[in-house]
Motif scaffolding. Structure first.
Motif, mmCIF file in Angstrom:
data_model
loop_
_atom_site.group_PDB
_atom_site.id
_atom_site.type_symbol
_atom_site.label_atom_id
_atom_site.label_comp_id
_atom_site.label_asym_id
_atom_site.label_seq_id
_atom_site.Cartn_x
_atom_site.Cartn_y
_atom_site.Cartn_z
ATOM 1 N N ALA A 13 0.822 -1.206 0.000
ATOM 2 C CA ALA A 13 0.000 0.000 0.000
ATOM 3 C C ALA A 13 0.856 1.255 0.000
ATOM 4 C CB ALA A 13 -0.921 -0.017 1.221
ATOM 5 N N GLU A 14 1.938 1.273 0.792
ATOM 6 C CA GLU A 14 2.812 2.444 0.814
ATOM 7 C C GLU A 14 3.506 2.636 -0.533
ATOM 8 O OE1 GLU A 14 6.458 4.347 3.503
ATOM 9 O OE2 GLU A 14 5.785 2.272 3.819
ATOM 10 N N ALA A 15 3.953 1.549 -1.136
ATOM 11 C CA ALA A 15 4.601 1.669 -2.442
ATOM 12 C C ALA A 15 3.624 2.175 -3.497
ATOM 13 C CB ALA A 15 5.179 0.318 -2.857
ATOM 14 N N VAL A 17 1.120 4.215 -3.003
ATOM 15 C CA VAL A 17 0.974 5.653 -2.786
ATOM 16 C C VAL A 17 2.191 6.401 -3.328
ATOM 17 C CG1 VAL A 17 0.794 7.436 -1.016
ATOM 18 C CG2 VAL A 17 -0.547 5.341 -0.808
ATOM 19 N N ALA A 18 3.385 5.831 -3.120
ATOM 20 C CA ALA A 18 4.603 6.494 -3.594
ATOM 21 C C ALA A 18 4.679 6.510 -5.112
ATOM 22 C CB ALA A 18 5.829 5.792 -3.007
ATOM 23 N N ALA A 19 4.223 5.431 -5.761
ATOM 24 C CA ALA A 19 4.290 5.358 -7.221
ATOM 25 C C ALA A 19 3.274 6.263 -7.883
ATOM 26 C CB ALA A 19 4.089 3.916 -7.682
ATOM 27 N N GLY A 20 2.235 6.634 -7.162
ATOM 28 C CA GLY A 20 1.193 7.473 -7.739
ATOM 29 C C GLY A 20 -0.035 6.670 -8.090
ATOM 30 N N ILE A 21 -1.193 7.216 -7.753
ATOM 31 C CA ILE A 21 -2.463 6.520 -7.980
ATOM 32 C C ILE A 21 -3.225 7.262 -9.076
ATOM 33 C CG2 ILE A 21 -4.608 5.766 -6.893
ATOM 34 C CD1 ILE A 21 -3.116 5.818 -4.214
ATOM 35 N N PRO A 22 -3.664 6.553 -10.148
ATOM 36 C CA PRO A 22 -3.569 5.111 -10.387
ATOM 37 C C PRO A 22 -2.170 4.700 -10.855
ATOM 38 C CG PRO A 22 -4.683 6.148 -12.207
ATOM 39 C CD PRO A 22 -4.449 7.241 -11.200
ATOM 40 N N CYS A 23 -1.893 3.426 -10.707
ATOM 41 C CA CYS A 23 -0.566 2.909 -11.022
ATOM 42 C C CYS A 23 -0.717 1.559 -11.704
ATOM 43 C CB CYS A 23 0.267 2.788 -9.744
ATOM 44 S SG CYS A 23 1.872 1.985 -9.956
ATOM 45 N N ALA A 24 0.102 1.299 -12.709
ATOM 46 C CA ALA A 24 0.096 0.000 -13.369
ATOM 47 C C ALA A 24 0.744 -1.045 -12.475
ATOM 48 C CB ALA A 24 0.833 0.076 -14.700
ATOM 49 N N ARG A 25 0.247 -2.277 -12.576
ATOM 50 C CA ARG A 25 0.796 -3.315 -11.716
ATOM 51 C C ARG A 25 2.258 -3.576 -12.029
ATOM 52 N NH1 ARG A 25 2.454 -8.170 -11.048
ATOM 53 N NH2 ARG A 25 1.827 -9.474 -9.248
ATOM 54 N N LEU A 70 -5.322 6.516 2.135
ATOM 55 C CA LEU A 70 -3.952 6.019 2.188
ATOM 56 C C LEU A 70 -2.935 7.141 2.021
ATOM 57 C CD1 LEU A 70 -4.150 2.677 0.154
ATOM 58 C CD2 LEU A 70 -4.242 3.028 2.629
ATOM 59 N N ARG A 71 -3.281 8.174 1.257
ATOM 60 C CA ARG A 71 -2.363 9.310 1.101
ATOM 61 C C ARG A 71 -2.177 10.040 2.426
ATOM 62 N NH1 ARG A 71 -0.989 10.942 -3.984
ATOM 63 N NH2 ARG A 71 -2.115 10.030 -5.735
ATOM 64 N N ARG A 72 -3.249 10.113 3.248
ATOM 65 C CA ARG A 72 -3.125 10.784 4.541
ATOM 66 C C ARG A 72 -2.319 9.941 5.524
ATOM 67 N NH1 ARG A 72 -8.614 11.858 3.282
ATOM 68 N NH2 ARG A 72 -9.325 10.215 4.701
ATOM 69 N N ILE A 73 -2.370 8.610 5.361
ATOM 70 C CA ILE A 73 -1.606 7.746 6.261
ATOM 71 C C ILE A 73 -0.123 7.820 5.927
ATOM 72 C CG2 ILE A 73 -1.256 5.345 6.947
ATOM 73 C CD1 ILE A 73 -4.234 4.911 6.464
ATOM 74 N N TRP A 74 0.206 7.878 4.644
ATOM 75 C CA TRP A 74 1.608 7.986 4.225
ATOM 76 C C TRP A 74 1.783 9.272 3.424
ATOM 77 C CZ3 TRP A 74 -0.511 2.858 3.530
ATOM 78 C CH2 TRP A 74 0.006 1.918 4.424
ATOM 79 N N PRO A 75 1.865 10.423 4.081
ATOM 80 C CA PRO A 75 2.035 11.672 3.312
ATOM 81 C C PRO A 75 3.375 11.743 2.605
ATOM 82 C CG PRO A 75 2.254 12.059 5.681
ATOM 83 C CD PRO A 75 1.792 10.659 5.526
ATOM 84 N N SER A 76 4.393 11.048 3.135
ATOM 85 C CA SER A 76 5.699 10.980 2.468
ATOM 86 C C SER A 76 6.070 9.519 2.303
ATOM 87 C CB SER A 76 6.760 11.726 3.277
ATOM 88 O OG SER A 76 6.424 13.089 3.414
ATOM 89 N N ALA A 77 5.298 8.806 1.499
ATOM 90 C CA ALA A 77 5.488 7.365 1.333
ATOM 91 C C ALA A 77 6.886 7.066 0.818
ATOM 92 C CB ALA A 77 4.437 6.814 0.373
ATOM 93 N N LEU A 78 7.540 6.076 1.444
ATOM 94 C CA LEU A 78 8.898 5.640 1.092
ATOM 95 C C LEU A 78 9.902 6.784 1.182
ATOM 96 C CD1 LEU A 78 8.178 3.353 -1.988
ATOM 97 C CD2 LEU A 78 8.391 2.702 0.407
ATOM 98 N N GLY A 79 9.593 7.778 1.985
ATOM 99 C CA GLY A 79 10.488 8.920 2.104
ATOM 100 C C GLY A 79 10.460 9.837 0.902
#
Length: 781
Positions: A13-15, A17-25, A70-79
């Motif tokens: 889930a964090e990855a 959010v970091a990759a951007g939503i929507p994201c290809a698998r 999920l964006r609010r849970i990880w505002p800086s996902a993966l740093g």
């Protein structure tokens, strides 16, 4: 919801959010390095679990979407900070033109087009890598350090000077670092720059395979034996602790809860550790077997998560958090004590399963100890920690258990990574694992049959856990082996009746899977003092040693002990008289003993010249004199007590004083009196004045006084009025750690034993225990 998910689901889930939503698998799999093999299967499993919780789902094109939360849970996902287009959204057109010119890119006319050109080139990692490679000395190391840490370092602060300041300024001028539009604070690195600097070989952390703890081979028979031993021992200890609470109720601290002294006394009397005593008290209180005994107190009602309301006082005993009084057993304890060991254990295990905190945790974040049965912050993570431990123990390979609890704790952390660790935990989940072992839910490092039944417990099958416990645990023993060494040995947990008989006639020496009592002259005398006759006591003891329906003979030493103690029992009798009458005329004393009008004195002839009266000396003297006798009072030393009527004297007159030095008040005129009356009649009434005669406010004040006994009457009235008329007040509050703070509260709601309100200090709704409020003052300003 996220607390129930294992580590791979949270990493996925964090990855995403970091990759951007929507994201290809495929892009997500590349970021997690899960393109094939076991890692790809782990990614599929994680995505299925997230989809089952309605957190992530694919669209018709195969792109992955996620809930905005999920964006609010990880505002800086993966740093990673937001992309450059988002960070520079507030930049001016001139600032964008300057960045494009310095980067030697074409400069469109419109601001939107300039931002699009910048975002397009930033998406090219090779181009970004080339820009950083051609930067002046110091820029590359500065950006590389920030990209690996994922935070804005002090070197990126606007106030940096020297070579670091020049490097940061060069990066900010080209958009490689972006500071807030107001120009203050540390700089932020766009996500595209961070990913380019981390390189193509960098991947987000992803652990689809749980850690493997060191294992030992254990068979089902070993696990079952360990389960039976632990559960039986805990059941016996719980019965002993609660029986001690019933016989000698612990004294509650004035600030609430059971303090270290009472915990130590309970542990010493029952031969239990402090952890066991805390676990029993907290579980028994949650199961309704214990309650704080004191004055009447308001009940607490309210739906979880819903509004709280003030309720009228009732006659129920207060909670231990109210402070003071005793910790007493409830009527439900009598029913619990009469149940079989399996039923007793199940009641306590179910209560432990739903506790919103860890009962054996005795220290707060600051390392200060807190009493048992005291209000502490509720943490849903404690429930998830228990489920995580049982889940981890149940996922171990068949026929194996964790060699050490630390390995099991790390595995539980993989299953429940969002659960907070306790300050006392030397290793992950150490306290929770110890509690599960005490209850027999985890045995030999693996999940026991009893733990599996508790983990699967549901309202649809309410009796499955009890049936499992009855299959494992022995039934309560109603027989004892009476030895010639004046001991009684009971194998397994005794029934309530057997334990009561042996506790009354013998001293308990050992507890656990086998209990031992020893008969002594003092213990036998105690049983005779309680009203048992020697014959009845001997018959009861012989009955508990029956075998095959025949009454066994008492061992000869025990029979001799009962006979010898009974021979000396009662030869001296002690009573508490009202007074003693004696004289030299036996006929007169016999006449008094037979006098019908003196029957209320209940005179008793002890000797020809000695009478015993049940009334006190004054009442006896008055009754005898009323019937025409002339008794005299006698002191303890045998002298006649002289009775003199007190002489009546008038109070002394005060000394004459001179006239006061200040001028005498002038008598107000009629016009002044009319003006004063007009001002009093036209003065607006305040809510506090109305509240003094308001019945609702008076009931609230009574309910507050029952809980907050440390507050003065004026503070009680002030708080009740603030609740009634929605005023703002300032309270002095003592935290569980002992520190005092001043809190200004509004929007007050009273739900005994707590006060809820909007705290202006923390800028949010908070809960305050009434027993910890030290003072209430009007809010100023």
């Amino acid at each position: 919801m996220l607390r129930r998910l294992p580590l791979p689901c949270l990493q996925t889930a964090e990855a995403l959010v970091a990759a951007g939503i929507p994201c290809a698998r495929a892009e997500l799999a590349h970021l997690l390095d899960a393109g094939s093999g076991e890692r790809a299967a782990g990614l599929d499993t994680a995505l299925q679990a997230l989809a089952g919780q309605a957190l992530v789902w694919p669209d018709e094109r195969g792109l992955l979407h996620a809930v905005p939360a999920l964006r609010r849970i990880w505002p800086s996902a993966l740093g990673l900070e937001p992309p450059v287009a988002e960070l520079l959204a507030d930049a001016t057109a001139e600032e964008l033109r300057s960045m494009l010119a310095l980067l030697r890119l074409r400069v469109p006319v419109a601001k939107r087009q300039r931002l699009a050109v910048l975002a397009e080139h930033f998406a090219d990692r090779a181009w970004l890598t080339a820009v950083v490679a051609g930067a002046p000395p110091g820029v590359g190391p500065l950006l590389a350090e920030s990209s690996q840490s994922g935070v804005a370092l002090r070197a990126l602060a606007v106030s940096a000077s020297g070579e670091t300041g020049r490097a940061a300024r060069w990066a900010r001028e080209r958009g490689l670092l972006v500071r807030a539009h107001h120009g203050y604070g540390p700089a932020r690195m766009p996500a595209e720059v961070t990913l380019a600097l981390r390189g193509p070989r960098w991947h987000a952390p992803f652990d689809p395979v749980p850690p493997e703890p060191a294992l030992v081979a254990v068979g089902p028979a070993e696990v079952e034996r360990e389960t039976v031993s632990a559960a039986t021992a805990f059941g016996a200890q719980a019965a002993s602790v609660l029986a001690e609470c019933a016989a000698r109720p612990p004294v509650l601290l004035k600030t609430g809860g059971v303090g270290p002294r009472e915990l130590g006394r309970l542990g010493k009397q029952t031969q239990c550790s402090e952890a066991v005593v805390r676990l029993v008290l907290e579980s028994a209180f949650a199961a309704g077997l214990l309650v704080g005994a004191g004055d009447s107190a308001p009940t607490r009602t309210g739906v979880k998560g819903g509004p709280r309301r003030v309720v009228a006082p009732s006659k129920r005993a207060p909670d231990p958090e109210a402070g003071g009084g005793l910790l007493a057993v409830t009527p439900a304890y009598d029913a619990w004590a009469g149940r079989d060991p399996a039923g007793q254990l199940v009641d306590l295990a179910l209560a432990w399963w739903t506790l919103p905190f860890t009962p054996t945790a005795s220290q707060d974040r600051d390392g200060k100890s807190w009493p048992a049965l005291i209000s502490r912050p509720a943490s849903p993570g404690c429930r998830h920690a228990r489920r995580g431990v049982l889940t981890a123990a149940g996922r171990l390979p068949a026929g194996h258990g964790a060699a050490r609890s630390a390995g099991l704790g790390r595995l539980a952390g993989w299953h429940r990574p969002l659960v907070d660790q306790l300050p006392q935990d030397s290793t992950p989940f150490a306290l929770v694992i110890h509690e599960a072992e005490l209850l027999g839910l985890v045995a030999r490092g693996t999940l026991s049959p009893l733990g599996a039944a508790l983990a699967a417990h549901s309202p649809e099958q309410p009796d499955a856990l009890l049936e499992s416990a009855r299959r494992l645990l022995p039934t309560a023993a109603d027989r004892a082996r009476l030895g010639t060494d004046l001991t009684a040995v009971v194998t397994g947990p005794p029934t309530a009746a057997l334990a009561a008989l042996l506790d009354a006639a013998a001293e308990r020496e050992a507890r656990g899977t086998a209990s031992v009592w020893r008969f002594t002259p003092a213990s036998v005398r105690r049983a005779l003092d309680a009203g048992r006759t020697p014959q009845a006591l001997a018959e009861e003891l012989a009955a508990i040693g029956t075998a095959g329906g025949e009454v066994a003979q008492l061992p000869q030493p025990l029979a001799y002990l009962i006979t010898d103690t009974a021979r000396r029992h009662g030869r001296i009798r002690v009573l508490q008289p009202g007074c003693v009458l004696h004289g030299t005329d036996p006929a007169l004393l016999a006449e008094l003993a037979a006098h019908r009008m003196l029957t209320t004195l209940r005179l008793r002839l002890l000797a020809p010249t000695v009478l015993l009266s049940a009334a006190d000396p004054e009442a006896t003297l008055a009754a005898l004199r009323a019937e025409g006798y002339a008794p005299v009072a006698e002191g303890h030393d045998g002298t006649v007590r002289v009775e003199r009527a007190p002489a009546e004297r008038s109070a002394p007159l005060p000394a004459q004083r001179g006239a006061p030095g200040r001028p005498a008040r002038s008598t107000p005129t009629a016009e002044e009196l009319r003006a004063l009356a007009h001002r009093l009649l036209t003065a607006p009434s305040t809510p506090e004045e109305d509240g003094e005669v308001d019945e609702w406010t008076e009931e609230t004040a009574e309910a507050l006084a029952a809980r907050a006994r440390q507050l003065t009457p004026s503070a009680i009235r002030r708080l009740a009025s603030a609740i009634r008329f929605e005023h703002t007040v300032t309270i002095t509050y003592q935290n569980p750690s002992g520190d005092r703070t001043m809190r200004t509260l509004s929007e007050l709601e009273f739900d005994p034993p707590f006060l809820y309100g909007w705290c202006h200090l923390s800028d949010g709704h908070e809960e305050f225990a009434l027993s910890r409020i030290q003072d209430v003052l009007p809010a100023h300003g």
